[in-house]
Design a protein around this motif. Sequence first.
Motif, short mmCIF file in Angstrom:
data_model
loop_
_atom_site.label_atom_id
_atom_site.label_comp_id
_atom_site.label_asym_id
_atom_site.label_seq_id
_atom_site.Cartn_x
_atom_site.Cartn_y
_atom_site.Cartn_z
N VAL A 17 -10.05 4.11 -2.44
CA VAL A 17 -9.16 3.32 -1.58
C VAL A 17 -9.89 1.97 -1.61
CG1 VAL A 17 -8.56 5.05 0.09
CG2 VAL A 17 -10.63 3.85 0.64
N LYS A 18 -9.12 0.87 -1.44
CA LYS A 18 -9.39 -0.27 -1.45
C LYS A 18 -8.69 -1.03 -0.20
CE LYS A 18 -11.85 -2.46 -5.04
NZ LYS A 18 -11.81 -3.04 -6.38
N THR A 19 -9.07 -2.16 0.35
CA THR A 19 -8.45 -2.77 1.60
C THR A 19 -7.60 -3.93 0.83
OG1 THR A 19 -10.13 -4.54 1.73
CG2 THR A 19 -10.30 -2.61 3.13
N PRO A 20 -6.53 -4.43 1.50
CA PRO A 20 -5.66 -5.51 0.78
C PRO A 20 -6.41 -6.67 0.61
CG PRO A 20 -4.87 -4.69 3.30
CD PRO A 20 -6.18 -3.99 2.60
N GLU A 21 -7.39 -7.20 1.31
CA GLU A 21 -8.17 -8.35 1.11
C GLU A 21 -8.79 -8.19 -0.10
OE1 GLU A 21 -8.11 -6.24 4.03
OE2 GLU A 21 -7.93 -7.44 5.70
N GLU A 22 -8.99 -7.05 -0.46
CA GLU A 22 -9.91 -7.05 -2.10
C GLU A 22 -8.98 -7.36 -3.18
OE1 GLU A 22 -13.48 -3.86 -1.48
OE2 GLU A 22 -11.73 -2.91 -0.48
N ASN A 23 -7.63 -7.36 -2.81
CA ASN A 23 -7.03 -7.49 -4.05
C ASN A 23 -6.79 -8.89 -4.65
OD1 ASN A 23 -4.67 -7.88 -5.53
ND2 ASN A 23 -3.33 -6.53 -4.55
N PRO A 24 -7.61 -9.30 -5.63
CA PRO A 24 -7.65 -10.90 -5.84
C PRO A 24 -6.30 -11.47 -6.29
CG PRO A 24 -8.17 -9.41 -7.65
CD PRO A 24 -7.91 -8.46 -6.36
N LEU A 25 -5.31 -10.58 -6.69
CA LEU A 25 -4.11 -11.30 -7.06
C LEU A 25 -3.47 -11.61 -5.83
CD1 LEU A 25 -2.25 -9.00 -9.82
CD2 LEU A 25 -2.00 -11.48 -9.40
#
Lengths: 337, 479
Positions: free
Chosen positions: B432-440
């Motif tokens: 899992v990743k948080t949305p804050e970690e999505n660079p795009l």
Amino acid sequence: MCARLEEVAVLEGHQDRAWTVAWNPTGTVLASSGGDKTIRLWGREGESWVCKTVLEDSHTRTIRSVCWSPCGTYLASGSFDATTCIWDRKSGDYESSATLEGHENEVKCVAWSPSGQLIATCSRDKSVWIWEVSEDEDYECASVLSLHTQDVKHVTWHPHKEILASASYDDTVKLYRESDDDWDCLATLEGHDSTVWGVCFDQSGERLASCSEDKTLKIWQEYLPGNEEGIQTQDSDPTWKCVCTLSGYHKRTVYDVKWCHQTGLIATAAGDDCIRVFQEDESSPDRRNQPRFSLTATAEQAHSQDVNCVAWNPKEAGLLASCSDDGVVKIWRYKDE
Amino acid sequence: MASKFSGVLQLTDLDDFITPSQECIKPVKVEKTAGEVGKIKIHNDGSYVQVAQTGEEVKLQKAKITLNDCLACSGCITSAEAVLITQQSQDELYRVLEQNRKAAQDGETSQEKLVVISISPQSRTSLAARYNLSSLDTARKLTGFFKQLGAHHVFDTTFTRDFSLLESQREFVQRFQSNDTSAPLPMLASACPGWICYAEKTHGEYVLPYISTTKSPQQVMGSLVKDNFSKQQGKPPDQIYHVTVMPCFDKKLEASREDFYNDVYRTRDVDCVITSGEVEAMLEKEGISLVDVTPADLDTMFSSTSGAELLSHSGGGSGGYLEHIFRHAAKELFGQDVQSVNYKTLRNKDFKEVTLEVEGKVVLKFALAYGFRNIQNMVQKVKRGKSPYHFVEVMACPSGCLNGGGQVRIGDKEADKDLLTRAEKLYSALPVKTPEENPLLESLYTEWLSGRDNEKARQMLHTSYHPVAKMTNALAIKW
């Protein structure tokens, strides 16, 4: 014919059709409800029966059904206004203390479980709802069962297990029990050719009677897994089989059936304005698998219009209440001759 | 016949049979010329023709009731298969692909539509469980399958769920901090279309203000594809055919909402929704098992991947709205870092509670309410002003979206239970990743939406709800 129904009281007061009659658990108070949006409570005064209280102003449409909690302190009423109302006698007078909302349209029947912990309601919206009574007298929905394909007419509880039966315009009766954190259908009883209007258990809970628009009364027997007749069952659920059909007695729709838990007598209310009482033939060689019933009493023209509901007094054996489209509530005594 | 919609919608009569007491009463406009009296003849094939006095026969049009009419009507609403099939089925996708092939053959490439498929992670998981494949293999094989059929791009709605989660987080904090009566608490999740439809039809203005205005991942993907991606590709939005693959039939209703229709280009943000089960049916039609499909590389543009790995969100198969908002609010509002979110099961497995305590006082109280009975209790409490919660993750299906009505079913109760258990395992195994970690995401906020708090961002990422008035038509009165 070896018995008769003697008219004990004629109770007038409802301004419209009278839909249901229900005795309180001690058999001292009779509740009736009707198209006039009222509930009337009737009691004895000396030799005669009188209207003690009128409960009103809680429903905006016909009160189709009324029932008592097993402790006798509460009443539940189901109405065409889609709500179910809980009435509470704690302060002495009956007050409306809660409203159960959720059905999309007309509530047709309401039934309180023998434990007092659950209430079942059914509706024209084709669903059966089970409500849990919490400690702080809050009513929460425990399950919504949308298994019937049509209007659900009637719900009733098993006398001592948490098993619910429902009867529907889809011509079937369904039985439910709790499993795996939700409620589920354990059996569907097919056999009637038209709307099933009423269903009730006998005192043992091992037999059911159902009545229908097809003018018949059917008796169903429960067969548990491993039954000696060798009737197939699935998993740990019983199979219910129709063991007797009483036809030819009713000239029109049978609207209600009640099995007296004291005497074993079965009373029916019908669209031919009559009340009939059936008794099981105890000399039948195989009562479990091939029971026989005979008509022992008929009250011809019991009412001037359709009889909608009958109710046996739970304490005074043989005392029967009825109500009708003519707006009248009557009390009868079943007498052997 | 069992209805495929969620139980919630079945209760509002949105099911597949019109019974004698529940006929459709939607008034249909009939074009009539005044004056002459006509005759109507019925031909042997069942078609109706109007016979003019001159003897000329004109075939009469069938009255058509679309899904939109049904959504706008509180009387009988039926989703009779025929109504849905006209716009929302795999047949429609096949039709568009066939048109494309024809256009290519005839050399009319300008007539070709760009076909975009956006697959939900729940559908991918359901198919992975069905074919005993890993999530990644399933994603690659589904990409291969759709591209072989003629699709141009295959995206993953996990990507747009980042937007939905971020916007929900922000919206919650805003609601919590303001006393705006038009946006009260508890905030109720908005991603489940069955729940939205039920709330609009049954509880109208009492409940709608509580529902989060954030669009679901499907509809954010709709905005992204028809607004951003279309410009990138130099195609007008109506030249893109956007299909989503969803775990749920109710998503077809969501895609059909007026709110997601572009009047200028006469196109929907999502043109067609097909369910996981319908993808299985497509595979069967092609006579191939997903196991044997040649995989293709994932489209990296709008997909959530890290290297060769798929990414997901924490907080369960329904999207993780509760967990993300909970962590964000704990941090933003109370400066607390939440390590693990502890769910307390209440009445049943589909009703859970999460609380945040600061100095012995409960400051945040969130709940999950899945399935109709729990929604019912939650709604009644909200209506009476007795809800103790700040946020409720509402989903119409028991067990949430992985158990959606459109998921692959075998038909046997036990086997389906196993399938769901396998799907839940596969789903929770994803990193899992948080949305804050999505660079795009950051660059899309800047370049596509020109920031966060503006009209464009609101239009693309938020929506509104409309109470459906009870119809008072004499025909609807039931004695």
